[in-house]
Design an enzyme around this catalytic site. Sequence first.
Site, PDB file in Angstrom:
ATOM      1  N   TYR A 138       0.755  -1.276   0.062  1.00 47.87           N
ATOM      2  CA  TYR A 138       0.200   0.064   0.069  1.00 47.87           C
ATOM      3  C   TYR A 138       0.908   1.207   0.072  1.00 47.87           C
ATOM      4  O   TYR A 138       0.909   2.187  -0.797  1.00 47.87           O
ATOM      5  CB  TYR A 138      -1.011   0.134   1.311  1.00 47.87           C
ATOM      6  N   LYS A 142       1.250   3.832  -3.081  1.00 47.05           N
ATOM      7  CA  LYS A 142       0.875   5.207  -2.938  1.00 47.05           C
ATOM      8  C   LYS A 142       2.050   5.998  -3.218  1.00 47.05           C
ATOM      9  O   LYS A 142       1.848   7.287  -3.839  1.00 47.05           O
ATOM     10  CB  LYS A 142       0.237   5.481  -1.627  1.00 47.05           C
TER      11      LYS A 142
END
Length: 337
Positions: A138, A142
Site C-alpha cells: 500500500y 501510493k
Amino acid sequence: MKTLVTGGAGFLGAKIVQLLLERGHEVTVCSRSAAEHQAPHGGQRTLNVDIRDAAAIAAAIAGHEVVFHVAAKAGVWGPRSEYEGINLTGTRNVIAACHAHGIRTLIYTSTPSVVFTRGGIEGGDESLPYPATFLTDYARTKALAEREVLAANGVSGLRTVALRPHLIWGKGDPHLLPRVLDRARTGKLKQVGDGTNRVDITHVNDAAEAHLRALDRIEHAAGKAYFIHSETVALWPWLNEVLKRAGIAPLKTSVSAGTAYKAGAVLEFLWRLFGISPEPPMTRFVGEKLATSHSVKLDAARRDLGYEPQWKGSAALEQYFGSRRDAEAQRVGAACA
C-alpha cells in the site's frame, strides 16, 4: 464547475462530494461500487467504473474541469497485483485521461505512509524523503503514484496537488474505530510499546475541507504535497478514552514494540507461504505504527491552503459517539415497530 470524484462512494470521497454539491458543483461519482454504496446525499451522477480500465476512466473524465482522485486500495495486506493495479496503474490512467481531455486540476488523496519508515516520525514536514524500502505494498504503490501525480504538474496545462491525511475517522467511519472497538470487545486489542507514542489523527470533515481548499488555492499548491491532520494525540490514552465512551474496559495488557515487529515478520512469512487471504493478526507495518510516534507539522498546509483543523478533542468524539447512539436508537426503533 463540472467535477469528478473517483472513490466518491467511499468514506472520505462521499464527504468531498457532499461539500462540492453544497458549493453548487456538478458532481460525478466514479466508483467500482457506486450502485451498491451510494453517497449519503442526492444530486450527484454516478458511474460504475474500474480505474484500472483506461478507456472507461477516460470516458468518465471527459467533459469535466476538475478531478479529485480519492479511490485507492487501502489496508496492509492483499495481493500485490491489486495494489499495483488500483493504486499505481489506476492513477496513471487518471493522469493520462486528464491530459487527454484537457483537465485543468487534479487533486490526489495520498497518505503519510509514503514517507513512513521504521522508528516513526516526530515533527516532520514535507521535506521528508521517500524511503528506499516499504513495509507494505500500500505505502509503496501510493508513493509511486504520488510521485507521478506531482511530476504531471504543468504537463498539458494540468495542475496537480497531493494531500496526505493521516488516520481518517469520524461520523460514518466504516473502518478505523469500528475495527478497534470490535477487537477490544473480543479481547484481541493490546497496547503495543510503552504507550507514550503520539500520532496524528484526521477527522473526515477536516480531510474533506482540505481537499476543497486545495482546489481554491491551486495556484499556490500546484506541484506540491501537503500533510493534513486534525490533532496530535497520545495514541493509547486516546484509544482508552474511545473505549470508555463505547462502554468497554480500558486496555490492561501490552506487548513490546520489538515483540510485535518480530511476530509480524513471522506471521507475514507464514501467511505468504500458505497463501492465507485474511490479514494476519499482526504485521511489521502495524507493529511499527502502533508503537512509534508519527506526527507532522501543518505549517505548509496553513500557509498555502489556509487550512486550519476544526474537528478535534472531546467535541469530535462526542459527535462520533452521538451519531453511533442515534443510529443504534433508530435500529432498535425499527425492530420494535
